[in-house]
Design an enzyme around this catalytic site. Structure first.
Site, mmCIF file in Angstrom:
data_model
loop_
_atom_site.group_PDB
_atom_site.id
_atom_site.type_symbol
_atom_site.label_atom_id
_atom_site.label_comp_id
_atom_site.label_asym_id
_atom_site.label_seq_id
_atom_site.Cartn_x
_atom_site.Cartn_y
_atom_site.Cartn_z
ATOM 1 N N HIS A 144 47.391 -24.838 58.928
ATOM 2 C CA HIS A 144 48.353 -25.776 58.350
ATOM 3 C C HIS A 144 48.469 -25.522 56.845
ATOM 4 C CE1 HIS A 144 50.424 -29.739 58.453
ATOM 5 N NE2 HIS A 144 49.807 -29.997 57.319
ATOM 6 N N MET B 74 52.354 -38.685 59.928
ATOM 7 C CA MET B 74 51.373 -38.790 58.836
ATOM 8 C C MET B 74 50.449 -39.972 59.103
ATOM 9 S SD MET B 74 51.961 -36.257 56.813
ATOM 10 C CE MET B 74 50.551 -36.658 55.771
ATOM 11 N N GLY C 239 43.131 -37.628 57.397
ATOM 12 C CA GLY C 239 41.938 -38.371 57.809
ATOM 13 C C GLY C 239 41.468 -38.068 59.218
ATOM 14 N N GLY D 58 41.780 -31.075 57.220
ATOM 15 C CA GLY D 58 41.457 -30.350 55.995
ATOM 16 C C GLY D 58 40.014 -30.562 55.616
#
Ligand code: DX5
Ligand code: ZN
Length: 231
Positions: A49, A153, A190, A210
């Site tokens: 990503h 999101m 998250g 991430g």
């Protein structure tokens, strides 16, 4: 067709129906991105990503097409480009040429989303639409079925390592109802072994992570833990 086009057609978004973890390089070491990507590639992920921020749509700046083009030479992963930029239509072609395989833009930034989805397909990419936590799902109702993946999101875009927003994650339920089983539903923000189970139960099949991947020295174990939690 030149070599670049051929490379692009080799790297397609996996068909819906499998759980995929998409490590976000936002939390990787930017001084050694190629190595960081190679590490998650050898851990068996299919996609990576790429968070593109312009300092305008979101209050942070990351990287643009030249960096994507350089990374393209080092990886066979599907490049999942998440454009957090004010003018996605103006830059779509440059990201496609740089080697992005899947390009997601924000509904909040798109003047003509149907046209942009069509252009992305003509450029040889799969197309994604994204919605922010406060944006009603109705905003993407018409265009979501035209996409190959919808991105929900689960934090406010702009930074890595933020706290998961449970109410935003609930948007996945409605998005999955709208698109049915053939379109991927991706969540971003998250995501960790703690939150992967709930988003998967809502219908998400593509999990961006991430901090949960790159803050862990053992990236393969971190990826496996997220995948396990989603099963
Ligand atoms: C946030 C980005 C995310 C970010 C997620 O604006 O779109 O992709 O990298 O980071 P984590 O997984 O650390 O919340
Ligand atoms: Zn992202």
């Amino acid at each position: 067709m030149d070599g670049r086009d051929r490379v692009k057609t080799d790297f397609r978004l996996p068909k819906a129906g499998t759980i995929e973890v998409a490590p976000s390089i936002l939390s990787a070491d930017f001084a050694k991105l190629a190595d960081e990507i190679a590490e998650v590639e050898s851990a068996g992920v299919k996609m990576v990503h790429l968070d593109v921020m312009d300092g305008h749509f979101v209050p942070n700046i990351t990287f643009g097409p030249p960096v994507v083009a350089k990374l393209r030479g080092h990886s066979k992963l599907v490049f999942d480009a998440h454009l957090m930029i004010t003018d996605p239509a103006g830059y779509a072609e440059r990201f496609a040429e740089a080697g992005a395989n899947h390009i997601t833009f924000h509904i909040e930034a798109a003047a003509e989303p149907e046209r942009l989805i069509e252009r992305l397909h003509l450029l040889g990419c799969t197309a994604g639409i994204c919605l922010n936590p406060e944006t009603p799902v109705e905003a993407i109702e018409k265009v979501a079925p035209l996409c190959d993946m919808v991105l929900v999101m689960t934090v406010h875009p702009g930074f890595g390592a933020q706290a998961f927003i449970p109410e935003a994650a609930r948007n996945v339920i409605r998005v999955r109802e709208i698109v049915g089983p053939e379109v991927r539903v991706e969540v971003d923000g998250g995501i960790s072994p703690k939150t992967a189970g709930v988003v998967a139960s809502y219908g998400a099949d593509t999990l961006v992570a991430g901090n949960a991947v790159f803050s862990n020295r053992d990236r393969a174990a971190a990826i496996e833990a997220i995948r396990d939690a989603a099963r």
